[in-house]
Design a protein around this motif. Sequence first.
Motif, PDB file in Angstrom:
ATOM      1  N   GLY A 111     -21.635  -6.464-127.143  1.00 47.56           N
ATOM      2  CA  GLY A 111     -20.608  -7.487-126.962  1.00 47.56           C
ATOM      3  C   GLY A 111     -19.366  -7.210-127.791  1.00 47.56           C
ATOM      4  N   LEU A 112     -19.564  -6.671-128.987  1.00 42.29           N
ATOM      5  CA  LEU A 112     -18.424  -6.340-129.851  1.00 42.29           C
ATOM      6  C   LEU A 112     -17.619  -5.180-129.282  1.00 42.29           C
ATOM      7  CD1 LEU A 112     -20.212  -6.767-133.276  1.00 42.29           C
ATOM      8  CD2 LEU A 112     -18.209  -8.058-132.516  1.00 42.29           C
ATOM      9  N   LEU A 113     -18.299  -4.198-128.674  1.00 46.56           N
ATOM     10  CA  LEU A 113     -17.567  -3.094-128.039  1.00 46.56           C
ATOM     11  C   LEU A 113     -16.750  -3.609-126.854  1.00 46.56           C
ATOM     12  CD1 LEU A 113     -20.120  -0.132-128.096  1.00 46.56           C
ATOM     13  CD2 LEU A 113     -18.289  -0.684-129.710  1.00 46.56           C
ATOM     14  N   GLU A 127     -11.259  -5.285-137.770  1.00 48.37           N
ATOM     15  CA  GLU A 127     -12.281  -6.300-138.007  1.00 48.37           C
ATOM     16  C   GLU A 127     -13.440  -6.159-137.028  1.00 48.37           C
ATOM     17  OE1 GLU A 127     -12.717 -11.196-137.873  1.00 48.37           O
ATOM     18  OE2 GLU A 127     -10.735 -10.263-137.937  1.00 48.37           O
ATOM     19  N   LEU A 128     -13.111  -5.965-135.739  1.00 47.23           N
ATOM     20  CA  LEU A 128     -14.157  -5.808-134.732  1.00 47.23           C
ATOM     21  C   LEU A 128     -14.942  -4.517-134.946  1.00 47.23           C
ATOM     22  CD1 LEU A 128     -12.145  -7.000-131.597  1.00 47.23           C
ATOM     23  CD2 LEU A 128     -14.046  -8.204-132.689  1.00 47.23           C
ATOM     24  N   ASN A 129     -14.246  -3.474-135.367  1.00 48.39           N
ATOM     25  CA  ASN A 129     -14.908  -2.198-135.643  1.00 48.39           C
ATOM     26  C   ASN A 129     -15.937  -2.374-136.757  1.00 48.39           C
ATOM     27  OD1 ASN A 129     -15.047   0.859-135.502  1.00 48.39           O
ATOM     28  ND2 ASN A 129     -14.434   0.580-137.631  1.00 48.39           N
ATOM     29  N   TRP A 130     -15.560  -3.083-137.837  1.00 49.49           N
ATOM     30  CA  TRP A 130     -16.501  -3.330-138.926  1.00 49.49           C
ATOM     31  C   TRP A 130     -17.688  -4.154-138.445  1.00 49.49           C
ATOM     32  CZ3 TRP A 130     -19.078  -2.258-142.932  1.00 49.49           C
ATOM     33  CH2 TRP A 130     -19.808  -3.249-143.600  1.00 49.49           C
ATOM     34  N   GLU A 131     -17.429  -5.184-137.641  1.00 47.89           N
ATOM     35  CA  GLU A 131     -18.511  -6.035-137.157  1.00 47.89           C
ATOM     36  C   GLU A 131     -19.508  -5.236-136.321  1.00 47.89           C
ATOM     37  OE1 GLU A 131     -16.940  -9.432-135.145  1.00 47.89           O
ATOM     38  OE2 GLU A 131     -15.786 -10.120-136.876  1.00 47.89           O
ATOM     39  N   PHE A 132     -19.004  -4.285-135.537  1.00 48.76           N
ATOM     40  CA  PHE A 132     -19.893  -3.435-134.737  1.00 48.76           C
ATOM     41  C   PHE A 132     -20.796  -2.603-135.644  1.00 48.76           C
ATOM     42  CE2 PHE A 132     -20.525   0.921-133.108  1.00 48.76           C
ATOM     43  CZ  PHE A 132     -21.411   0.647-132.070  1.00 48.76           C
ATOM     44  N   HIS A 177     -18.560   5.169-130.045  1.00 46.39           N
ATOM     45  CA  HIS A 177     -19.305   3.941-130.335  1.00 46.39           C
ATOM     46  C   HIS A 177     -20.426   3.726-129.317  1.00 46.39           C
ATOM     47  CE1 HIS A 177     -15.847   1.930-132.805  1.00 46.39           C
ATOM     48  NE2 HIS A 177     -16.687   2.585-133.577  1.00 46.39           N
ATOM     49  N   HIS A 178     -20.101   3.900-128.031  1.00 50.21           N
ATOM     50  CA  HIS A 178     -21.101   3.705-126.986  1.00 50.21           C
ATOM     51  C   HIS A 178     -22.219   4.742-127.094  1.00 50.21           C
ATOM     52  CE1 HIS A 178     -19.484   0.416-124.561  1.00 50.21           C
ATOM     53  NE2 HIS A 178     -18.270   0.915-124.757  1.00 50.21           N
ATOM     54  N   ALA A 179     -21.859   5.981-127.420  1.00 48.84           N
ATOM     55  CA  ALA A 179     -22.874   7.020-127.598  1.00 48.84           C
ATOM     56  C   ALA A 179     -23.770   6.691-128.787  1.00 48.84           C
ATOM     57  CB  ALA A 179     -22.207   8.381-127.796  1.00 48.84           C
ATOM     58  N   LEU A 180     -23.177   6.185-129.859  1.00 48.00           N
ATOM     59  CA  LEU A 180     -23.942   5.806-131.043  1.00 48.00           C
ATOM     60  C   LEU A 180     -24.903   4.666-130.707  1.00 48.00           C
ATOM     61  CD1 LEU A 180     -24.473   5.977-134.095  1.00 48.00           C
ATOM     62  CD2 LEU A 180     -22.558   4.393-134.438  1.00 48.00           C
ATOM     63  N   LEU A 181     -24.414   3.680-129.997  1.00 46.82           N
ATOM     64  CA  LEU A 181     -25.255   2.537-129.639  1.00 46.82           C
ATOM     65  C   LEU A 181     -26.436   2.982-128.781  1.00 46.82           C
ATOM     66  CD1 LEU A 181     -25.803  -0.481-129.641  1.00 46.82           C
ATOM     67  CD2 LEU A 181     -24.186  -0.730-127.745  1.00 46.82           C
ATOM     68  N   LYS A 182     -26.205   3.899-127.847  1.00 48.30           N
ATOM     69  CA  LYS A 182     -27.283   4.378-126.977  1.00 48.30           C
ATOM     70  C   LYS A 182     -28.368   5.098-127.773  1.00 48.30           C
ATOM     71  CE  LYS A 182     -28.308   7.158-122.893  1.00 48.30           C
ATOM     72  NZ  LYS A 182     -29.480   7.792-123.547  1.00 48.30           N
ATOM     73  N   THR A 183     -27.948   5.969-128.690  1.00 48.42           N
ATOM     74  CA  THR A 183     -28.950   6.710-129.461  1.00 48.42           C
ATOM     75  C   THR A 183     -29.720   5.783-130.400  1.00 48.42           C
ATOM     76  OG1 THR A 183     -27.224   7.320-131.062  1.00 48.42           O
ATOM     77  CG2 THR A 183     -27.768   8.942-129.366  1.00 48.42           C
ATOM     78  N   CYS A 184     -29.055   4.753-130.904  1.00 44.59           N
ATOM     79  CA  CYS A 184     -29.757   3.764-131.728  1.00 44.59           C
ATOM     80  C   CYS A 184     -30.790   3.029-130.888  1.00 44.59           C
ATOM     81  CB  CYS A 184     -28.771   2.771-132.329  1.00 44.59           C
ATOM     82  SG  CYS A 184     -27.737   3.440-133.642  1.00 44.59           S
TER      83      CYS A 184
END
Length: 218
Positions: A111-113, A127-132, A177-184
Amino acid sequence: MVESPLPITNQSIADALRADILCGRLQGGQPLRQDEIAVRFGVSKIPVREALVQLKAEGLVDLHPNRGAFVSELSAAEADEIYVMRIVLEKEILARAIPHLTVSHFKQAGGLLAAIDREENIARWGELNWEFHATLYAPAGLPRVMETLRTLHTNIARYLVLYLAGMDYQKKSQREHHALLKTCRDGEIEKAQNILEEHLRSASTQLVKYLNKQLQAK
């Protein structure tokens, strides 16, 4: 019954000044005169001094005896050092967090992305980057590391307004960011660490290049 306005405190003053710094209304090297700030908020100089001390601890303000307070300026060397620290700390905290990430964390991070993609105000990107990132790191259960990382992010975020405007860097950052989220989500710790390190090194290169260019222009 009409509610009375909330009292002005050192915290609310610090929050307002921080927002001005992060969005570029107050720029590096600009003096912060206590009497003017006190008049602005309708308070004495005491909460103003306390607010400036807090912002100094966050790295946003420099306090000089007999000269007063100034918005701090980040050199290329300091930016490089911040990213060296971030890479070490963020890779470690991410590795510890991944086994504890839940569907709720992934939904919040996604949602943050999406919010970053919709946000037109560059000042909000930091701010949004930090929250992500914080969403992915929080399950590690390392509050002191998180506080340190928040300060490091804050010191970098104010430059997003300056060097990301008109660039395609934000699109590249979002892909990472999306690639990081997927691997997580897939639980691939080492791969996620590698993506994160490349993401931070790329940002470091862009910022150091920008700051060096600014120095040459002076």
